[in-house]
Write an enzyme that holds these catalytic residues in place. Sequence first.
Site, mmCIF file in Angstrom:
data_model
loop_
_atom_site.group_PDB
_atom_site.id
_atom_site.type_symbol
_atom_site.label_atom_id
_atom_site.label_comp_id
_atom_site.label_asym_id
_atom_site.label_seq_id
_atom_site.Cartn_x
_atom_site.Cartn_y
_atom_site.Cartn_z
ATOM 1 N N VAL A 63 16.115 44.250 1.402
ATOM 2 C CA VAL A 63 14.793 44.005 1.234
ATOM 3 C C VAL A 63 14.353 45.772 1.332
ATOM 4 C CG1 VAL A 63 12.351 43.275 2.657
ATOM 5 C CG2 VAL A 63 14.669 41.935 2.478
ATOM 6 N N LYS A 64 13.143 45.365 0.004
ATOM 7 C CA LYS A 64 12.310 46.818 -0.107
ATOM 8 C C LYS A 64 11.611 47.106 0.437
ATOM 9 C CE LYS A 64 12.342 51.649 -2.186
ATOM 10 N NZ LYS A 64 13.226 52.900 -1.785
#
Length: 251
Positions: free
Chosen positions: A111-112
Amino acid sequence: EGNIFRLADHLERLYDSAHYIMLAIPLTVEELTEAIAETVRRNKITSGYIRVVVTRGVGTLGLAPWKCGKASIFIIAATIQLYPEELYKNGLGLITVPTQRNRAETLNGRVKSCNYLNNILAKIEAKNSGFEEAVMLDINGYVVECTGDNIFIVKKGVIFTPPTYMGALNGVTRLTIMDIAREKGYNVREEPFTRYELFTADECFLTGTAAEAIPVVTVDHRQIGAGVPGPITRDLIAAFRERVLVDGYRV
């Protein structure tokens, strides 16, 4: 030089990350693509760095995202330099720090997000020790990534990088380097490794959107290989610098 490198890949990760945390982006991919391009044009950036941030929007002081209204987006187009230019030529030194990488079960590294406190604490530890960058391990002592970059090692002509299930970000530059390496006929493996394999590697390098690709010549005061950027590292960096000019979205 006017080419937004692999913009489609970056946006795919952005929308996937937003979906994972149940954040609805109020623009289509096509609309956001044009907004990013227009931001670059207005800031007259020919070579630089773009940051796209999506927030929950206006809400209460609590931790309830469902009380926030429509999400908001802001786009930054500017220049950035993570490391001095001489380090790209001569190589970077790394140090292992006590702060461990978040476990994938706690916060999935794919997850950025802007939740960088884990990385920032490790970065501070590196800086306090006189280093520009740090190696982060998992709870079992395996190498995961650095504070802002993915990590690769080369041993007997084979290229290794930690798999994303260990908590590493699935970096766009990481994937590009892997694509280039395979096109060139190199054997690329996503496998866990410890500091032993890191210390005894023939070559080492880091990848990231802002850093691009940079060689590593020491880790924890141990020389890596010959102590200079290795031939495979140089080959991949040269090919990557050509790729960023043509692979992406032309402004």
